[in-house]
Write an enzyme that holds these catalytic residues in place. Structure first.
Site, PDB file in Angstrom:
ATOM      1  N   LEU A 144     -41.943  45.561  -9.412  1.00  9.75           N
ATOM      2  CA  LEU A 144     -41.762  44.940  -8.098  1.00  9.75           C
ATOM      3  C   LEU A 144     -41.124  45.902  -7.109  1.00  9.75           C
ATOM      4  O   LEU A 144     -41.249  45.742  -5.907  1.00  9.75           O
ATOM      5  CB  LEU A 144     -40.868  43.695  -8.224  1.00  9.75           C
ATOM      6  CG  LEU A 144     -41.438  42.534  -9.039  1.00  9.75           C
ATOM      7  CD1 LEU A 144     -40.371  41.463  -9.255  1.00  9.75           C
ATOM      8  CD2 LEU A 144     -42.646  41.935  -8.337  1.00  9.75           C
ATOM      9  N   GLY A 145     -40.421  46.868  -7.638  1.00  9.85           N
ATOM     10  CA  GLY A 145     -39.773  47.824  -6.738  1.00  9.85           C
ATOM     11  C   GLY A 145     -38.820  48.715  -7.503  1.00  9.85           C
ATOM     12  O   GLY A 145     -38.596  48.540  -8.698  1.00  9.85           O
ATOM     13  N   ALA A 161     -38.305  36.736  -6.149  1.00  7.16           N
ATOM     14  CA  ALA A 161     -38.535  36.467  -4.724  1.00  7.16           C
ATOM     15  C   ALA A 161     -39.976  36.865  -4.398  1.00  7.16           C
ATOM     16  O   ALA A 161     -40.281  38.046  -4.237  1.00  7.16           O
ATOM     17  CB  ALA A 161     -37.539  37.244  -3.868  1.00  7.16           C
ATOM     18  N   LYS A 212     -27.716  42.998   5.763  1.00  5.03           N
ATOM     19  CA  LYS A 212     -28.684  43.778   6.533  1.00  5.03           C
ATOM     20  C   LYS A 212     -30.055  43.457   5.957  1.00  5.03           C
ATOM     21  O   LYS A 212     -30.155  42.949   4.828  1.00  5.03           O
ATOM     22  CB  LYS A 212     -28.376  45.272   6.448  1.00  5.03           C
ATOM     23  CG  LYS A 212     -28.334  45.813   5.048  1.00  5.03           C
ATOM     24  CD  LYS A 212     -27.857  47.247   5.047  1.00  5.03           C
ATOM     25  CE  LYS A 212     -27.785  47.770   3.629  1.00  5.03           C
ATOM     26  NZ  LYS A 212     -27.192  49.084   3.522  1.00  5.03           N
ATOM     27  N   THR A 236     -26.730  55.873   8.730  1.00  6.71           N
ATOM     28  CA  THR A 236     -26.286  55.078   9.863  1.00  6.71           C
ATOM     29  C   THR A 236     -25.166  54.123   9.468  1.00  6.71           C
ATOM     30  O   THR A 236     -24.972  53.821   8.305  1.00  6.71           O
ATOM     31  CB  THR A 236     -27.418  54.222  10.500  1.00  6.71           C
ATOM     32  OG1 THR A 236     -27.380  52.939   9.906  1.00  6.71           O
ATOM     33  CG2 THR A 236     -28.768  54.862  10.342  1.00  6.71           C
TER      34      THR A 236
HETATM   35  P1  AMP Z   1     -32.978  46.845  -5.801  1.00  6.52           P
HETATM   36  O1  AMP Z   1     -32.706  47.769  -6.938  1.00  6.52           O
HETATM   37  O2  AMP Z   1     -32.276  45.535  -5.938  1.00  6.52           O
HETATM   38  O3  AMP Z   1     -32.778  47.498  -4.472  1.00  6.52           O
HETATM   39  O4  AMP Z   1     -34.531  46.482  -5.904  1.00  6.52           O
HETATM   40  C1  AMP Z   1     -35.528  47.422  -5.669  1.00  6.52           C
HETATM   41  C2  AMP Z   1     -36.745  46.731  -5.085  1.00  6.52           C
HETATM   42  O5  AMP Z   1     -37.301  45.830  -6.048  1.00  6.52           O
HETATM   43  C3  AMP Z   1     -36.431  45.853  -3.887  1.00  6.52           C
HETATM   44  O6  AMP Z   1     -36.444  46.600  -2.724  1.00  6.52           O
HETATM   45  C4  AMP Z   1     -37.547  44.822  -3.940  1.00  6.52           C
HETATM   46  O7  AMP Z   1     -38.726  45.320  -3.359  1.00  6.52           O
HETATM   47  C5  AMP Z   1     -37.781  44.655  -5.418  1.00  6.52           C
HETATM   48  N1  AMP Z   1     -37.022  43.514  -5.941  1.00  6.52           N
HETATM   49  C6  AMP Z   1     -35.750  43.546  -6.371  1.00  6.52           C
HETATM   50  N2  AMP Z   1     -35.353  42.347  -6.803  1.00  6.52           N
HETATM   51  C7  AMP Z   1     -36.417  41.528  -6.653  1.00  6.52           C
HETATM   52  C8  AMP Z   1     -36.633  40.129  -6.900  1.00  6.52           C
HETATM   53  N3  AMP Z   1     -35.676  39.369  -7.406  1.00  6.52           N
HETATM   54  N4  AMP Z   1     -37.841  39.610  -6.614  1.00  6.52           N
HETATM   55  C9  AMP Z   1     -38.814  40.390  -6.092  1.00  6.52           C
HETATM   56  N5  AMP Z   1     -38.664  41.701  -5.821  1.00  6.52           N
HETATM   57  C10 AMP Z   1     -37.489  42.270  -6.090  1.00  6.52           C
END
Ligand code: AMP
Length: 392
Positions: A121-122, A195, A240, A274
């Site tokens: 997802l990320g 999410a 943010k 920033t």
């Molecule tokens: P993070 O390490 O929390 O910054 O997560 C990295 C990326 O994963 C985020 O920018 C989202 O795109 C995705 N992500 C993190 N948590 C979730 C979640 N609970 N549901 C969907 N996508 C998520």
């Protein structure tokens, strides 16, 4: 290795208890077995948002979420010893009661094998996030995988601990749920609410700026979430767009509690160069601030939603100077009501900022949001919709 051992024992000490038990439909309590690190588990299966997903036609990935409504294991609460939560600024809260609702048939401990891992997802600074499904129940979640050695070398073990400790106590439709965590030798896994519509930041960049009705709804939802947090004496401190996710119905979910309560936010400073969201009372690393810092950030957020950029965006030194003076201009295309709210939030004296209760009654919010829905419905009655809705 010593650090890893510390990290492990730190995770072992974490105590979790869902204080919002009236939102839970069925409850099972699982005891932590001695020596287990799988302590913090709180799974809510039948939340309003997942049930409502049944009514929608969903893309395949989101179909999984529907299963949460139908197949989720009841709610799991693990709660044991006493722990004290430091909520900053003199607030201390003792988390004591071990509320046992019913006895489980057998103890449950999370481990990776219990999950089917789906698409990534990320990626965050310390690990990846995957779509995941609990095999037995079909419960769909997001699994965040953090590497212990990176947490140690990044000196963020405490932040992660704090994030787990705080987030697993929170249950609100506009706050991302943390259902539990577990670990293996090298990694820590966070079981998070999925999410479905990803990062709000991306929606904002795509749309450049939000129409007023949408910005107002998002802000009303932020207010609902912040009221809940502040009632629990939790300050987020890092509000943010990058820290807000969007749920399946376009509702916002505040995430990333790593900096909440714990420390002044300097992440944007370190990562993006920033200080856009930093409140004036935190500019000089001042020790005295209250939950009113979140109101300032809400003002910056309102501005960024409507204008596509933060009000004090500038070279770093200039940003600081402009924040200290409250020096910003609201563009002509912003309505007078929205401008009024921004001006009442971006007030240098924290005590003079508009309160969350007053924001709910502000003309801009009342103009766009149906009263009493926490920003989940428009005045016209239509539910929250994000850009992703229009694309699908
Ligand atoms: P993070 O390490 O929390 O910054 O997560 C990295 C990326 O994963 C985020 O920018 C989202 O795109 C995705 N992500 C993190 N948590 C979730 C979640 N609970 N549901 C969907 N996508 C998520």
């Amino acid at each position: 290795m010593a650090d890893l051992a510390n990290l492990e024992s730190a995770f072992e000490r974490i105590t979790v208890q869902d204080e919002n038990e009236n939102q839970l439909s069925t409850t099972t309590v699982y005891h932590k077995s001695k020596g287990s690190l799988s302590t913090a588990v709180s799974v809510t299966g039948l939340s309003a948002s997942t049930t409502a997903a049944n009514r929608m036609k969903l893309p395949s990935q989101q179909k999984l979420a529907v299963m949460n409504a139908t197949k989720a294991a009841g709610n799991v609460i693990i709660s044991q010893s006493r722990s004290t939560e430091h909520t900053g600024h003199g607030h201390r809260r003792t988390l004591t009661e071990s509320v046992l609702y019913s006895q489980p048939s057998s103890p449950k401990q999370w481990h990776l094998g219990m999950f089917e891992i789906g698409k990534p997802l990320g990626k965050g600074k310390f690990g990846h996030v995957y779509l995941a499904k609990e095999r037995v129940t079909g419960f769909v979640c997001a699994l965040k995988v953090l590497h212990k050695d990176e947490l140690v070398s990044g000196k963020v073990e405490k932040l992660v601990r704090r994030e787990i400790e705080i987030q697993s106590h929170l249950a609100h439709p506009n706050i991302l749920r943390l259902f539990g965590h577990f670990h293996d030798q090298k990694r820590v896994f966070l079981i998070l609410e999925f999410a479905g519509k990803g990062e709000l930041y991306k929606h904002l960049r795509r749309e450049q700026r939000f129409p007023e009705w949408k910005a107002a709804q998002y802000i009303a939802q932020m207010v609902a979430a912040l009221k809940y947090l502040h009632k629990k004496h939790v300050m987020h401190r890092d509000i943010k767009p990058e820290n807000i996710l969007v749920g399946i119905h376009g509702e916002i979910k505040i995430s990333d509690f790593g900096w909440s309560v714990h420390a002044p936010n300097n992440r944007r400073k370190t990562m993006c160069g920033t200080l856009d969201y930093l409140p004036p009372e935190m500019l000089n690393g001042a020790g005295h601030y209250s939950e009113k810092i979140d109101l300032w950030s809400l003002g910056v957020l309102t501005y960024e939603f409507l204008c596509g950029e933060a009000p004090f965006e500038d070279a770093q030194a200039m940003t600081q100077r402009r924040i200290a003076r409250g020096d910003y201009k609201v563009p002509h295309y912003v309505s007078s009501e929205a401008k009024d709210l921004i001006q009442r939030l971006l007030v240098l004296d924290p005590e003079k900022r508009i309160s969350l209760v007053e924001i709910e009654q502000h003309p801009w919010i009342l103009k766009h949001c149906k009263a009493g829905t926490g920003g989940m419905e428009r005045v016209s009655g239509s539910k929250v919709r994000s850009s992703a809705d229009r694309e699908s």
